[in-house]
Design a protein around this motif. Sequence first.
Motif, PDB file in Angstrom:
ATOM      1  N   VAL A   1      -5.432 -21.283 -17.191  1.00 57.24           N
ATOM      2  CA  VAL A   1      -4.930 -21.171 -18.560  1.00 57.24           C
ATOM      3  C   VAL A   1      -4.974 -19.726 -19.038  1.00 57.24           C
ATOM      4  O   VAL A   1      -4.001 -19.216 -19.606  1.00 57.24           O
ATOM      5  CB  VAL A   1      -5.739 -22.088 -19.499  1.00 57.24           C
ATOM      6  N   ASP A   2      -6.098 -19.054 -18.817  1.00 55.04           N
ATOM      7  CA  ASP A   2      -6.233 -17.676 -19.300  1.00 55.04           C
ATOM      8  C   ASP A   2      -5.168 -16.761 -18.709  1.00 55.04           C
ATOM      9  O   ASP A   2      -4.674 -15.849 -19.385  1.00 55.04           O
ATOM     10  CB  ASP A   2      -7.614 -17.119 -18.945  1.00 55.04           C
ATOM     11  N   ASN A   3      -4.826 -17.013 -17.461  1.00 55.13           N
ATOM     12  CA  ASN A   3      -3.849 -16.152 -16.783  1.00 55.13           C
ATOM     13  C   ASN A   3      -2.428 -16.690 -16.840  1.00 55.13           C
ATOM     14  O   ASN A   3      -1.527 -16.102 -16.238  1.00 55.13           O
ATOM     15  CB  ASN A   3      -4.276 -15.951 -15.320  1.00 55.13           C
ATOM     16  N   GLN A   4      -2.246 -17.809 -17.578  1.00 57.54           N
ATOM     17  CA  GLN A   4      -0.904 -18.400 -17.699  1.00 57.54           C
ATOM     18  C   GLN A   4      -0.258 -18.505 -16.306  1.00 57.54           C
ATOM     19  O   GLN A   4       0.885 -18.117 -16.088  1.00 57.54           O
ATOM     20  CB  GLN A   4      -0.035 -17.541 -18.619  1.00 57.54           C
ATOM     21  N   LYS A   5      -1.024 -19.040 -15.371  1.00 60.32           N
ATOM     22  CA  LYS A   5      -0.630 -19.076 -13.960  1.00 60.32           C
ATOM     23  C   LYS A   5       0.664 -19.869 -13.773  1.00 60.32           C
ATOM     24  O   LYS A   5       0.831 -20.960 -14.321  1.00 60.32           O
ATOM     25  CB  LYS A   5      -1.752 -19.733 -13.144  1.00 60.32           C
TER      26      LYS A   5
ATOM     27  N   VAL B   1     -13.729 -35.521 -15.693  1.00 59.97           N
ATOM     28  CA  VAL B   1     -13.669 -34.769 -14.429  1.00 59.97           C
ATOM     29  C   VAL B   1     -14.261 -33.396 -14.723  1.00 59.97           C
ATOM     30  O   VAL B   1     -13.771 -32.688 -15.606  1.00 59.97           O
ATOM     31  CB  VAL B   1     -12.219 -34.626 -13.914  1.00 59.97           C
ATOM     32  N   TRP B   2     -15.304 -33.006 -13.965  1.00 57.67           N
ATOM     33  CA  TRP B   2     -16.062 -31.828 -14.361  1.00 57.67           C
ATOM     34  C   TRP B   2     -16.182 -30.767 -13.270  1.00 57.67           C
ATOM     35  O   TRP B   2     -16.848 -29.749 -13.481  1.00 57.67           O
ATOM     36  CB  TRP B   2     -17.473 -32.254 -14.813  1.00 57.67           C
ATOM     37  N   ASP B   3     -15.555 -30.970 -12.122  1.00 61.06           N
ATOM     38  CA  ASP B   3     -15.763 -30.059 -10.994  1.00 61.06           C
ATOM     39  C   ASP B   3     -14.901 -28.806 -11.046  1.00 61.06           C
ATOM     40  O   ASP B   3     -15.170 -27.851 -10.326  1.00 61.06           O
ATOM     41  CB  ASP B   3     -15.489 -30.788  -9.667  1.00 61.06           C
ATOM     42  N   ASP B   4     -13.855 -28.784 -11.860  1.00 59.46           N
ATOM     43  CA  ASP B   4     -12.878 -27.696 -11.770  1.00 59.46           C
ATOM     44  C   ASP B   4     -12.767 -26.893 -13.060  1.00 59.46           C
ATOM     45  O   ASP B   4     -11.743 -26.264 -13.312  1.00 59.46           O
ATOM     46  CB  ASP B   4     -11.492 -28.280 -11.418  1.00 59.46           C
ATOM     47  N   THR B   5     -13.821 -26.888 -13.873  1.00 58.43           N
ATOM     48  CA  THR B   5     -13.693 -26.241 -15.181  1.00 58.43           C
ATOM     49  C   THR B   5     -13.419 -24.741 -15.064  1.00 58.43           C
ATOM     50  O   THR B   5     -12.637 -24.192 -15.842  1.00 58.43           O
ATOM     51  CB  THR B   5     -14.948 -26.487 -16.032  1.00 58.43           C
ATOM     52  N   ALA B   6     -14.061 -24.070 -14.101  1.00 57.77           N
ATOM     53  CA  ALA B   6     -13.824 -22.626 -13.949  1.00 57.77           C
ATOM     54  C   ALA B   6     -12.380 -22.356 -13.531  1.00 57.77           C
ATOM     55  O   ALA B   6     -11.742 -21.412 -14.014  1.00 57.77           O
ATOM     56  CB  ALA B   6     -14.794 -22.039 -12.922  1.00 57.77           C
ATOM     57  N   ALA B   7     -11.858 -23.194 -12.641  1.00 59.50           N
ATOM     58  CA  ALA B   7     -10.473 -23.021 -12.197  1.00 59.50           C
ATOM     59  C   ALA B   7      -9.504 -23.281 -13.349  1.00 59.50           C
ATOM     60  O   ALA B   7      -8.504 -22.558 -13.509  1.00 59.50           O
ATOM     61  CB  ALA B   7     -10.178 -23.965 -11.034  1.00 59.50           C
ATOM     62  N   LEU B   8      -9.788 -24.295 -14.162  1.00 61.44           N
ATOM     63  CA  LEU B   8      -8.910 -24.584 -15.295  1.00 61.44           C
ATOM     64  C   LEU B   8      -8.889 -23.418 -16.280  1.00 61.44           C
ATOM     65  O   LEU B   8      -7.832 -23.049 -16.798  1.00 61.44           O
ATOM     66  CB  LEU B   8      -9.373 -25.858 -16.004  1.00 61.44           C
ATOM     67  N   LYS B   9     -10.045 -22.851 -16.532  1.00 64.83           N
ATOM     68  CA  LYS B   9     -10.106 -21.700 -17.431  1.00 64.83           C
ATOM     69  C   LYS B   9      -9.254 -20.550 -16.905  1.00 64.83           C
ATOM     70  O   LYS B   9      -8.493 -19.909 -17.645  1.00 64.83           O
ATOM     71  CB  LYS B   9     -11.552 -21.246 -17.618  1.00 64.83           C
TER      72      LYS B   9
END
Length: 407
Positions: free
Chosen positions: A387-391, A376-384
């Motif tokens: 994770v980076d913001n420990q949402k 699944v490749w459409d949400d990579t920016a959102a995943l980053k």
Amino acid sequence: MAGPQRIVIVGAGLGGASAAASLRERGFTGDVVVLGAESHRPYELPPLSKAVLLGDADEPDWAHEDGFYREHDIDLRLGTTATRIELGSRTVIDGHGGEHPFDRLLLTTGSHPRTLPVPGTDLPGIHTLRTIDDSLALRAAFGKARQVVIVGAGWIGTEAAAAARRHGVDVTVVDLVSAPLLSVLGSEVAAVFRDLHSEHGVRWRLGSGVAEFTGGPEGVRGVRLTDGTELPADLVLMAVGAAPRVDLARLAGLEVSDDGGISVDATLRTVAPDVYAAGDIASQFHPRLDRRVRVEHWSNAKDQGTHVAGNLLGAQEPYLASPFFFSDQYDLGCEYRGLANPDTDELVVRGDLRSREFIAFWLADGAVRAAMNVNVWDDTAALKSLVDNQKRVSPDELKHASLAGLA
């Protein structure tokens, strides 16, 4: 205080090469010396267990083109092993007796493959995988082998198993764990990889240890397990992890952490004010994770090398990036961001594990600690961003809501 005039980098892997390039990009005009034990110029490691081992490439991804170091006045000294650091005189001594004075020093010495403390590890036909020469030798051996045993069901072991099957070799994977990649992914997601390999003909001997490699001067013939079973093998890959190369730092009196790496602060500086470490060997206090971490993935070496260049020139910027790696096995591609503890973190799956098109999240106290997208490749920016913001998000939102909106 005047800035440094001479920076020495010990280790000509991706971390060292990235740091050297970043120093020039930041306008540093002093001496940059890079000492590397290998004869090859710096390269990236992921293709060694992927494209090169599969036969899709004959070279790794080079960190820079061949003329880059000369054009940027970087003194790249290959085939040169650092043997001692004299902190008092600020000098690195190499194996040829050469002396390399420094104002600032960066250690990027990387890791070496672990081996098993059992009889027979020196038999012909037993391989490890760390360098481009290792990868090419293993690929050539796959072309001649009939029965391969891979000891270790981690990322290198599973990627090598996929490559061996591409070459048409019978493959058995041995490990003490109950599922491949268990410590990273937990049992549910690990089962996806176990079943994937089983469908491609890989045999598993999980929950089993190795007692001995059998054979003679002509080569390895088998792998005897701790339960007495002997697996026939004319080729063995030991993929049982890597150990950070910290002997040089330890001899110099630098602090070594409980995780085996060189203790560095958030800026990647060691206890010696003008000595820094990056990549596999750096046990960093990570401000975002609020604990010490040591990461062995290629992106960490590259990104820490690029980042630490600024601190070598006088900045004091903490390194904040989240760990990242990727893997390709058969028709499964995945990317992993963050750092989870699958034994304690809550697993949330968006999509279907059985279809091998899903995103797995690991939550601790409601915060996203890690995420892995599989095919699944459409949400990579959102995943980053998550994770980076420990949402902090609910499991239901992660399963059904727009990830871009959540990020």
